[in-house]
Design a protein around this motif. Structure first.
Motif, PDB file in Angstrom:
ATOM      1  N   LEU A 167       0.828  -1.204   0.000  1.00 21.58           N
ATOM      2  CA  LEU A 167       0.000   0.000   0.000  1.00 21.58           C
ATOM      3  C   LEU A 167       0.865   1.258   0.000  1.00 21.58           C
ATOM      4  CD1 LEU A 167      -3.017   0.140  -0.032  1.00 21.58           C
ATOM      5  CD2 LEU A 167      -2.989   0.537   2.424  1.00 21.58           C
ATOM      6  N   LEU A 170      -7.658   0.479  19.673  1.00 19.42           N
ATOM      7  CA  LEU A 170      -8.637   1.553  19.551  1.00 19.42           C
ATOM      8  C   LEU A 170      -7.936   2.864  19.199  1.00 19.42           C
ATOM      9  CD1 LEU A 170     -11.625   2.074  19.836  1.00 19.42           C
ATOM     10  CD2 LEU A 170     -11.288   2.590  22.235  1.00 19.42           C
ATOM     11  N   ILE A 215      -6.767   2.697  15.494  1.00 19.10           N
ATOM     12  CA  ILE A 215      -7.727   2.959  14.415  1.00 19.10           C
ATOM     13  C   ILE A 215      -8.145   4.428  14.399  1.00 19.10           C
ATOM     14  CG2 ILE A 215      -8.560   0.584  14.241  1.00 19.10           C
ATOM     15  CD1 ILE A 215     -11.015   1.383  15.797  1.00 19.10           C
ATOM     16  N   LEU A 224      -5.618   6.059  12.328  1.00 20.48           N
ATOM     17  CA  LEU A 224      -5.895   5.827  10.906  1.00 20.48           C
ATOM     18  C   LEU A 224      -7.023   6.728  10.413  1.00 20.48           C
ATOM     19  CD1 LEU A 224      -5.676   1.969  10.470  1.00 20.48           C
ATOM     20  CD2 LEU A 224      -4.081   3.718   9.705  1.00 20.48           C
ATOM     21  N   ALA A 225      -8.096   6.787  11.202  1.00 21.60           N
ATOM     22  CA  ALA A 225      -9.236   7.591  10.777  1.00 21.60           C
ATOM     23  C   ALA A 225      -8.838   9.046  10.607  1.00 21.60           C
ATOM     24  CB  ALA A 225     -10.366   7.457  11.801  1.00 21.60           C
ATOM     25  N   ALA A 280      -6.709   9.559   7.549  1.00 23.24           N
ATOM     26  CA  ALA A 280      -7.490   9.566   6.322  1.00 23.24           C
ATOM     27  C   ALA A 280      -8.220  10.891   6.153  1.00 23.24           C
ATOM     28  CB  ALA A 280      -8.490   8.420   6.353  1.00 23.24           C
ATOM     29  N   PHE A 289      -7.793  -6.186  10.446  1.00 24.97           N
ATOM     30  CA  PHE A 289      -6.943  -5.239   9.744  1.00 24.97           C
ATOM     31  C   PHE A 289      -6.573  -5.740   8.357  1.00 24.97           C
ATOM     32  CE2 PHE A 289      -3.078  -3.158   8.559  1.00 24.97           C
ATOM     33  CZ  PHE A 289      -3.399  -1.841   8.798  1.00 24.97           C
ATOM     34  N   ILE A 302     -15.763   4.722   7.528  1.00 24.19           N
ATOM     35  CA  ILE A 302     -14.884   5.068   8.648  1.00 24.19           C
ATOM     36  C   ILE A 302     -15.711   5.277   9.906  1.00 24.19           C
ATOM     37  CG2 ILE A 302     -13.279   6.794   9.547  1.00 24.19           C
ATOM     38  CD1 ILE A 302     -12.334   7.323   6.764  1.00 24.19           C
ATOM     39  N   ILE A 303     -16.767   6.069   9.761  1.00 31.05           N
ATOM     40  CA  ILE A 303     -17.612   6.358  10.924  1.00 31.05           C
ATOM     41  C   ILE A 303     -18.226   5.060  11.467  1.00 31.05           C
ATOM     42  CG2 ILE A 303     -19.722   7.530  11.674  1.00 31.05           C
ATOM     43  CD1 ILE A 303     -17.486   9.442  11.248  1.00 31.05           C
ATOM     44  N   GLY A 347     -17.121   2.045  11.134  1.00 28.79           N
ATOM     45  CA  GLY A 347     -16.071   1.242  11.760  1.00 28.79           C
ATOM     46  C   GLY A 347     -15.733   1.743  13.150  1.00 28.79           C
ATOM     47  N   LEU A 348     -15.511   3.050  13.252  1.00 24.56           N
ATOM     48  CA  LEU A 348     -15.150   3.632  14.548  1.00 24.56           C
ATOM     49  C   LEU A 348     -16.259   3.400  15.560  1.00 24.56           C
ATOM     50  CD1 LEU A 348     -13.504   7.176  14.164  1.00 24.56           C
ATOM     51  CD2 LEU A 348     -12.612   5.171  15.331  1.00 24.56           C
ATOM     52  N   ALA A 355     -16.468  -0.174  16.707  1.00 29.88           N
ATOM     53  CA  ALA A 355     -15.370  -0.516  17.610  1.00 29.88           C
ATOM     54  C   ALA A 355     -15.611   0.059  18.998  1.00 29.88           C
ATOM     55  CB  ALA A 355     -14.051  -0.017  17.033  1.00 29.88           C
ATOM     56  N   VAL A 383     -12.789  -2.693  13.133  1.00 35.77           N
ATOM     57  CA  VAL A 383     -11.478  -2.453  12.522  1.00 35.77           C
ATOM     58  C   VAL A 383     -11.558  -2.728  11.017  1.00 35.77           C
ATOM     59  CG1 VAL A 383      -9.065  -3.177  12.462  1.00 35.77           C
ATOM     60  CG2 VAL A 383     -10.248  -2.985  14.653  1.00 35.77           C
ATOM     61  N   LEU A 427     -13.353   0.054   9.259  1.00 33.90           N
ATOM     62  CA  LEU A 427     -12.567   1.279   9.296  1.00 33.90           C
ATOM     63  C   LEU A 427     -11.404   1.223   8.314  1.00 33.90           C
ATOM     64  CD1 LEU A 427     -11.809   3.760  11.715  1.00 33.90           C
ATOM     65  CD2 LEU A 427      -9.761   2.491  11.148  1.00 33.90           C
ATOM     66  N   ILE A 429     -10.756   3.791   5.384  1.00 29.33           N
ATOM     67  CA  ILE A 429      -9.636   4.735   5.261  1.00 29.33           C
ATOM     68  C   ILE A 429      -8.822   4.456   3.997  1.00 29.33           C
ATOM     69  CG2 ILE A 429      -9.424   5.193   7.749  1.00 29.33           C
ATOM     70  CD1 ILE A 429      -6.545   3.557   6.650  1.00 29.33           C
ATOM     71  N   THR A 430      -8.617   3.193   3.710  1.00 33.06           N
ATOM     72  CA  THR A 430      -7.831   2.896   2.513  1.00 33.06           C
ATOM     73  C   THR A 430      -8.521   3.473   1.281  1.00 33.06           C
ATOM     74  OG1 THR A 430      -7.462   0.794   3.616  1.00 33.06           O
ATOM     75  CG2 THR A 430      -6.550   1.041   1.424  1.00 33.06           C
ATOM     76  N   PHE A 469       1.900   3.451   9.343  1.00 38.14           N
ATOM     77  CA  PHE A 469       1.333   3.585   8.007  1.00 38.14           C
ATOM     78  C   PHE A 469       0.439   4.821   7.920  1.00 38.14           C
ATOM     79  CE2 PHE A 469      -2.528   2.860   5.480  1.00 38.14           C
ATOM     80  CZ  PHE A 469      -1.960   3.004   4.221  1.00 38.14           C
ATOM     81  N   VAL A 521     -16.241  11.161  17.344  1.00 38.39           N
ATOM     82  CA  VAL A 521     -16.901  10.396  16.285  1.00 38.39           C
ATOM     83  C   VAL A 521     -18.223  11.058  15.899  1.00 38.39           C
ATOM     84  CG1 VAL A 521     -17.905   8.185  15.689  1.00 38.39           C
ATOM     85  CG2 VAL A 521     -15.816   8.271  17.015  1.00 38.39           C
ATOM     86  N   SER A 570     -19.339  12.654  12.276  1.00 41.82           N
ATOM     87  CA  SER A 570     -20.459  12.177  11.470  1.00 41.82           C
ATOM     88  C   SER A 570     -21.465  13.281  11.185  1.00 41.82           C
ATOM     89  CB  SER A 570     -21.127  10.975  12.141  1.00 41.82           C
ATOM     90  OG  SER A 570     -21.496  11.315  13.451  1.00 41.82           O
TER      91      SER A 570
END
Lengths: 772, 137, 118, 495
Positions: free
Chosen positions: A662, A747, A750, A753-754, A757, B36, B70-71, B73-74, B77, B117, B120, B124-125, C85, D18, D22
């Protein structure tokens, strides 16, 4: 006393609103001209009456004490003690203050910032009362700093002028710097002895180490000298005359500058027994009083003349404390009182003249007695007191000064001579400012528009001037009071009668000769402005201060430019150098063994992977093509993933593979359009960077080799391996750690990551949307 | 990239990859894999689609926006971490169903967490790749 | 083998540092990626190496058997890789954007935010 | 109840983050949610502080896995003081932000990002696990990266590049430090590591890992000589972002150093005391010189942050209970004063349209209330009583004197002189100097912008005037910090 201080603060806060509303009512609602000065002056008058009523109590030896907790655990309390000298100062502050408030109400009547002026003035007044009555070091420091701040705001009152701002800055830095020294001094005493108040200090019998005693003394003397404008910190005071005249009269002659002297007096009971204290004060004070008088006498600006004479008297007061004899401490109280009265008067008179004739140049002024009879009277009264004519308070003061000099054990002749010269010069200044302006010959100024000032401007100096006589005549009535003042300056208590008339003595003769000498000097010096002496002693320190500021800016600029030069590569180099020094010096060469083993049981695959990584690294460094470099970077990542496979980390390998892919894809997307820009660094740069790089690399290698010395199975490992299936129902321990044992990390991960992004989308689209 | 071969291949392989990603997610608790890696594999489905058809088509194929993934997923979680708190236990304490579910085995909040996860990572990807794609067009 | 991997980690770090000191934006970002690799490898190697016994519980067992690899650093590295990453992806796009806006590929021309012309 | 309270500093920003993401397109709704959440967080952390002073530690083993096996959240008094101060700052920032941040930024998730930043900060304040600390650092970092670059202006991008690069280096070293620590102690849990460290104080690997951590945390705290990222980047984003950063980010680095030398590796403080003193001195001096050299208010204040960090490092270097107490309060004081000065700078920019001091002026007349608010913060920073800076300097320097550290304490006093000078420089240029043509304050300022500034000013005065109860609290916090056994027992249970 807390009540008085609170009233002061409240009035300070309300003053701007009061001024605003009075001005408003004058125009709109009631046609009644109530000057804010009249209303506001009632406050200090009330305070004065309170303090005045305390005189019998204090004279009888009682010392009222109040204490309010502030930071009890640090022995910081708002504790107040009204002893003789505190009362003397409080009386001065409120009494003169009342006059100043009244005076300013007319003097600055039309000024747009009158409200702010009163705010600062009352703040200052409160602060000054606080200084006079505070017993706790830190309460004292609080009010001390407040005087600096309010004085700063008042000196810079005409803030639009560069000169005012600069003078204010000068005053703040000098007195603020002194404040820090004072702070350090208090802290030093506090941390070494636990003492946090003057009253404890004055009866302290313990021993301090010489170093502490000496450093505390130096710190305090810096505090004293800066505040009271002693040599070599005197230069800010003449510059502070940029303030409006009522401010000069109040702060820079009658009250604030005496705060330093006051501090010396407060500390004297303890420090008198400390080596060098008295000598230092005498040297500093003596120098200041003589040189300031010499500089002052040739001035032509009324306010400057007065400023220098103030300096000189401050020096005299410091000298008197330094002499620390019974006579000198008695003289101290009387000189303070007499000086306050005549100096405030003279300043106010100067203001009145300036207001009316629009000049303060004594070479231009003259023959105003007809036009301004009341101002003239006030001026004359003050001048006579300053000159030391019987029965004025100034006469009494001079008598005591001479007496303390003649009674002083050693160097008597020198001391008498010093005081004589200073007094004569001061007398000449008195003649120049209080007499020459009004009776001298009419000079080339137009007096057409000259007029007597408004009553608010005339009454305060007249009252102060008359009080000068009252104090002189009713001397015997003040005996008890002045005794209580001098008793608060030393550990011993002695009583002494005060009389205006001592009979025909040597001292009286000295006084008379002084007046004659003053007159002689006055007639000799007709017009003179700046003299070489002044150049040396005023302009030089001022210039030094100026160049200090300039050098400060230069050094600051140079240092900043050196470190923060904008070059990212420099930042990174320094950062890594820091790492090399910090971490390199912590490598445990002496205690731990390096676990370096020759690679014997290494398979061919491992050798191949190792070789692949090394080759890829060389390519990354050497290649001129970006694509090749990126591909080589990918190879490093994949090779590491293969190592993960070899060493029992399948999850890591899987993740590393996908992530690496990636990342390379991202690189391709993002970078491959970029133009080629090959710059070959020169040899030296390469060498330097390579040595930094290799040092960091060796630190990493060595750290690993040191740390892997004692392999042990950690209790975490055991726990996870045994509980994973039984309690968390998973056979893949790594995955169970990630989603259960240490799920909080995941947690967080992620969320990273969010957010990343989100950030990437924002970077790519933010400006695009704007254009649409 | 309007290659017909690519398009056909991608269409064929996509379903397979998607299935594989779910497989990875499900087995993660017991074998290498997990949310993941599963999410990453799932995202390749759409990345390949982007390459063959273009990003707009890929977005249409995805049906929901990557951002909402994303939302989702978050939220999933975080929600999986809360029930224990309501029961007076520590945050994120796992709660397991008594009965075993086919394929997954034991079902509990950690699995829900891993599902979060998965979504999410997918989200994101895709949002990174698609917005980069959009940016370069 | 630890020694070899330790040296490799050192070499990757050195390369990363060297690249971070280069002018070209692309090289700097490659340096960042490599530095991440180095840190992960560091974490991996420092807690010891075990061959061919991943921390998996085989069917029929209740615990991991034999001398297996420590799962803790693996879990940490996993988290670190993913976080790395995310951050690196952001950095890559940041560099791309910066290149577009500032129209330069040279680190040395990024001096605007520190000049005291303000 | 305590369970919820313990996790609330993480849960609240996480949930509101979050939620805010949203609903980011609905600006009115998200603004309301943002404000409510900020207020709630402040209230909750205050409740936390009030209840903690009785029961001493709030410990939660995340996932129900006992320490040292799971991740432990352990809130001590110092941590909860930081939470209260942090949430107060972020509340003020929220009030400022809703009046200044333009809709475009909000659509890209500005509010949510601040929540994640706060999440990272709170996590770093309360975690009891070294790797978890790394994770929270990264959460904080990535949020700050995005906040810094949001808007993608030229200077912003450039500043962000510098910020990102240097901070990534620091992260890599942090990770390596964790590796060494795990290898040396077999644990990641603070308390467990500390108990191991106390048993083997001579383990030189602990020293080595400490060096890695000092490097990494020092970089986050912007100490000399690794502060470069801060002045390069802090002045580039909108002022509200700078205010938020100045209030929170570097302080997390400092607080982590405190944690490191108290609960993680208490035995290492002695080892690095001298080095820290040297670094503290240079940080103070170089920082304040940098401030003096600037003509842009934001840059000036940015350099100031560095200088003030030096004081905190000094407190850590002295390493007595009194100095830790002083350092905690110094951090709080600085959060308040610094953030407020940035607010004042922001309003100044709204009125005058520039941050450049050479082009500024006239605020004394046109914005008298701003003048008052500025001068309160500025004099607080310079240490004038009775503002918050006075007890902060007093306790810090007296702890230095008491410990016999006269040299560094003297430097600290000298530096306050230059601090005063640089503050007066702003005052002289932007407030007193006459501006031609004059601009009136009403033109483009929103009255509501003053609300957070007033709140902060009240806090600055309040913490100075009512310092006695705070001091009491600080001493309890310092007692905990200087007695790691208490922490170890609270986390691992009585052993």
């Amino acid at each position: 006393m807390l009540i008085i201080l609170s009233i002061g603060i409240v009035v300070a806060i309300l003053a701007p609103f009061l001024v605003g509303s009075l001005r408003y009512s004058k125009n709109e609602i009631i046609n009644f001209n109530l000057n804010p000065g009249i209303v506001l002056s009632l406050i200090p008058v009330g305070m004065f009456i309170f303090f005045f009523s305390q005189i019998p109590l204090i004279s009888s030896g009682t010392i009222p004490f109040e204490s309010y907790p502030w930071i009890e655990s640090l022995s910081i309390n708002l504790s107040f003690r009204l002893d003789g000298i505190g009362l003397l100062f409080s009386l001065m502050i409120t009494g003169i203050g009342a006059g100043i408030v009244l005076y300013a109400g007319n003097y600055l009547n039309t000024h747009e910032d009158l409200g702010k002026f009163y705010c600062y003035l009352f703040l200052f007044m409160t602060a000054m009362i606080g200084v006079s009555v505070s017993d706790n070091f830190f309460a004292f420091f609080l009010f001390w700093e407040l005087t600096s701040i309010s004085s700063y705001l008042l000196i810079g009152f005409n803030h639009k002028e560069d000169k005012s701002r600069y003078s204010a800055l000068q005053a703040l830095l000098v007195t603020g710097g002194g404040g820090l020294a004072l702070f350090a001094g208090f802290l030093l005493l506090y941390t070494t002895t636990g003492i946090s108040s003057f009253s404890e200090l004055s009866i302290y019998n313990g021993t301090l180490s010489n170093a502490v005693e000496l450093s505390a003394m130096i710190l305090f003397i810096i505090g004293i000298s800066t505040k009271s404008a002693q040599m070599p910190f005197h230069f800010w005071l003449p510059a502070a005359m940029a303030a409006p005249t009522p401010v000069s009269a109040y702060l820079h002659s009658a009250t604030m500058v005496k705060a330093g002297v006051f501090l010396a007096a407060r500390l004297n009971p303890y420090f008198a027994s400390v080596e060098y204290w008295s000598e230092t004060l005498m040297i500093i004070g003596g120098t200041t009083m003589l040189i300031a008088a010499l500089m002052g006498v040739t001035q032509t600006d009324l306010k400057r003349l007065l400023a220098y004479s103030t300096l000189s008297v401050l020096g005299m007061l410091i000298t008197l404390i330094g002499m620390n004899s019974y006579e000198s401490l008695t003289a101290f109280g009387i000189v303070v009182a007499a000086h306050t009265l005549y100096k405030a008067t003279l300043f106010l008179v100067a203001g009145s003249v300036d207001h009316s004739v629009h000049t303060r140049d004594v070479t231009q002024l003259g023959a105003l007695s007809r036009i301004m009879p009341f101002t003239t009277t006030a001026g004359a009264l003050a001048a006579l007191s300053m000159l030391g004519v019987i029965p004025f308070a100034g006469f009494l003061a001079k008598e005591f000064v001479y007496e303390s000099a003649t009674q002083f054990g050693y160097n008597t002749v020198l001391l008498v001579f010093l005081f004589f010269v200073t007094n004569s010069l001061l007398g000449a200044i008195a003649l120049r400012t209080g007499i020459g302006v009004f009776w001298g010959k009419k000079n080339n100024i137009s007096t057409e528009h000259a007029h007597e000032s408004h009553w608010q401007i005339v009454v305060p100096p007249l009252v102060f001037g008359f009080l000068g006589i009252v104090l002189g005549i009713f001397t015997s009535g003040t005996t008890a009071f002045f005794n209580s003042v001098s008793n608060s300056l030393s550990r011993s208590t002695l009583l002494r009668e005060l009389h205006l008339w001592h009979g025909f003595t040597l001292i009286l003769l000295l006084s008379i000769i002084t007046i004659v000498a003053s007159y002689f000097i006055y007639t000799t010096i007709s017009k003179k402005g700046t003299t070489p002496l002044e150049l040396k002693f005023r302009l030089l320190p001022t210039a030094l201060f100026g160049s200090f500021i300039e050098i400060l800016f230069k050094v600051a600029g140079a240092v900043t430019k050196f470190f923060q030069n904008g070059k990212l590569r420099w930042y990174i180099s320094i950062t890594f150098l820091f790492a090399i020094i910090l971490i390199g010096s912590s490598l445990p060469f002496s205690t731990n063994a390096l676990t370096f083993t020759f690679p014997i049981h290494v398979t061919i695959y491992e050798w191949m992977l190792t070789a692949a990584i090394i080759v890829a690294l060389v390519i990354v460094i050497q290649s001129n093509s970006r694509l090749t470099a990126i591909a080589a970077m990918g190879i490093v990542g994949y090779a590491i993933a293969l190592f993960f496979v070899l060493y029992s980390a399948p999850d890591l390998a899987l993740t590393q593979f996908t992530i690496e892919t990636l990342t390379v894809v991202l690189f391709m997307f993002a970078i491959y359009k970029l133009p080629k820009n090959v710059t070959v660094p020169d040899r030296n740069t390469k060498l330097r960077d390579a040595s930094i790089a290799l040092s960091i690399g060796s630190i990493v290698t060595l750290s690993i080799l040191f740390a892997t010395g004692s392999p042990s199975v950690s209790e975490l490992e055991v726990f996870y391996n045994t509980r994973s299936l039984v309690e968390a129902y998973g056979r893949n321990v790594v995955n169970v750690i990630i989603v259960d044992f240490r799920a909080l990390d995941t947690l967080g991960e992620i969320i990273v990551l969010a957010v990343a992004a989100l950030g990437i989308v924002a970077l790519l689209q933010f400006s695009k949307g704007e254009q649409k | 990239m309007n290659s017909l071969i690519l398009k056909t291949t991608v269409r064929f392989i996509n379903k397979l990859l998607l299935l594989f990603s779910v497989f990875l997610l499900l087995r993660g608790h017991n074998e290498p894999g997990g949310g993941f890696v599963g999410g990453l594999v799932a995202s390749t489905v759409f990345i390949l689609y982007t390459l063959s058809e273009g990003y707009k088509e890929a977005l249409a194929y995805l049906k929901v926006s990557p951002f909402s993934l994303i939302i989702v997923g978050l939220t999933t979680a975080i929600l999986s971490a809360l029930p224990s708190l309501f029961l007076g236990d520590a945050f994120m304490k796992a709660i397991w169903l008594e009965t075993r579910i086919p394929i997954i085995g034991k079902f509990g909040t950690p699995f829900v967490f891993d599902l979060g996860v998965y979504f999410l990572v997918l989200g994101i990807t895709l949002s990174i790749v698609l917005s980069l794609r959009k940016d370069s067009e | 083998m630890i020694s070899i991997l330790a040296i490799l980690a050192g070499l990757i770090t050195a390369t990363a540092v060297y690249l971070l000191l280069r002018k070209s934006l692309v090289r700097v970002i490659i340096g960042i990626v490599l530095l991440g690799h180095a840190a992960n490898l560091f974490l991996f190697v420092i807690s010891g190496l075990v061959k061919a016994n991943p921390p998996l519980i085989n069917a029929g067992n209740d615990t991991v058997t034999g001398v297996s690899a420590d799962p803790v650093p693996q879990a940490l590295i996993l988290t670190a890789i993913v976080i790395g990453f995310g951050v690196q992806a952001f950095a890559i796009v940041l560099f791309k954007k910066a290149h577009e806006k500032l129209n330069t590929d040279s680190m040395d021309s990024l001096t605007a935010t520190d000049s005291s012309r303000g | 109840m305590n369970n919820v309270l313990t996790i609330a500093p993480l849960l609240l920003p996480m949930l509101s983050g979050v939620l805010l993401l949203s609903i980011k397109q609905n600006i009115k709704l998200s603004t309301a949610v943002y404000l409510v959440s900020s207020i709630l967080q402040f209230i909750v952390s205050s409740i936390l502080l009030f209840t903690i002073s009785e029961s001493k530690f709030f410990v939660m083993h995340i996932g129900g896995w006992e320490a040292p096996f799971g991740i432990t959240i352990a809130i001590d008094i110092a941590g909860s003081i930081m939470l209260v101060a942090g949430s107060f700052v972020s509340l003020a920032v929220a009030l400022f932000a809703v009046n200044t941040v333009e809709p475009r930024r909000l659509q890209f998730g500005f509010y949510g990002l601040t929540q994640f930043l706060i999440l990272g900060v709170n996590g770093a304040f309360i975690t009891g696990d070294i790797f978890n600390l790394f994770v929270w650092f990264e959460v904080m970092l990535i949020s700050s990266f995005v906040l810094l670059s949001l808007g993608a202006g030229k200077e912003q991008l450039e500043g962000t590049i510098k910020y990102v690069l240097l901070n990534l280096v620091s992260s890599a070293f942090f990770l390596m430090g964790v590796g060494i620590l795990y290898s040396a102690t077999g644990s990641l849990n603070f308390a467990k590591i500390a108990s191991v460290a106390i048993l083997n104080p001579d383990n030189s690997l602990l020293t080595l890992s400490t060096a890695f951590f000092i490097f990494s945390f020092g970089m986050k705290a912007a100490i000399f000589p690794v502060f470069f990222w801060l002045p390069s980047s802090y002045h580039t984003p909108p002022i509200v972002v700078t205010a938020l950063f100045s209030g929170l980010l570097t302080k997390v680095g400092v607080f982590s150093l405190i944690r490191l030398f108290t609960y993680v590796l208490p035995t290492q403080q002695q080892e690095f005391s001298f080095l820290l003193k040297v670094l503290a001195g240079f940080t103070m001096v170089i920082g304040v010189l940098g401030a003096i050299a600037q003509n842009d208010v934001r840059r000036l204040l940015s350099f100031h942050i560095i200088s003030q960090i030096g004081y905190m490092i000094m407190g850590i270097a002295i390493g007595t209970a009194a100095s830790f107490a002083a350092t905690i309060f110094y951090i709080v004081h600085n959060m308040l004063a610094k953030t407020n000065l940035f607010f004042a700078a922001g309003i100044q920019n709204q009125i005058l349209g520039t941050y450049n001091l050479k082009k500024s002026g006239g605020l004394y007349k046109t914005a008298p209330y701003l003048s008052l608010l500025f001068i309160i913060s500025a004099f607080a920073l310079a240490g004038f009583p009775p503002l918050s800076g006075f007890p902060a300097k007093l306790t810090l320097i007296s702890s230095g004197f008491s410990a016999g550290e006269y040299l560094i304490s003297g430097v600290a006093i000298m530096v306050s002189f230059f601090t005063l000078f640089s503050m007066v420089k702003i005052w002289n240029e932007a407030y007193w100097k006459e501006l031609i043509p004059e601009r009136s304050a009403g033109s483009n300022t929103n009255k509501m912008m003053y609300l957070p500034v007033i709140l902060m000013a009240l806090a600055i005065i309040g913490t100075g005037v009512f310092f006695q109860p705070i001091y009491h609290l600080l001493m309890m916090a310092a007692h905990q910090l200087s007695t790691p056994e208490l922490y170890i027992n609270a986390v691992l249970g009585e052993v």
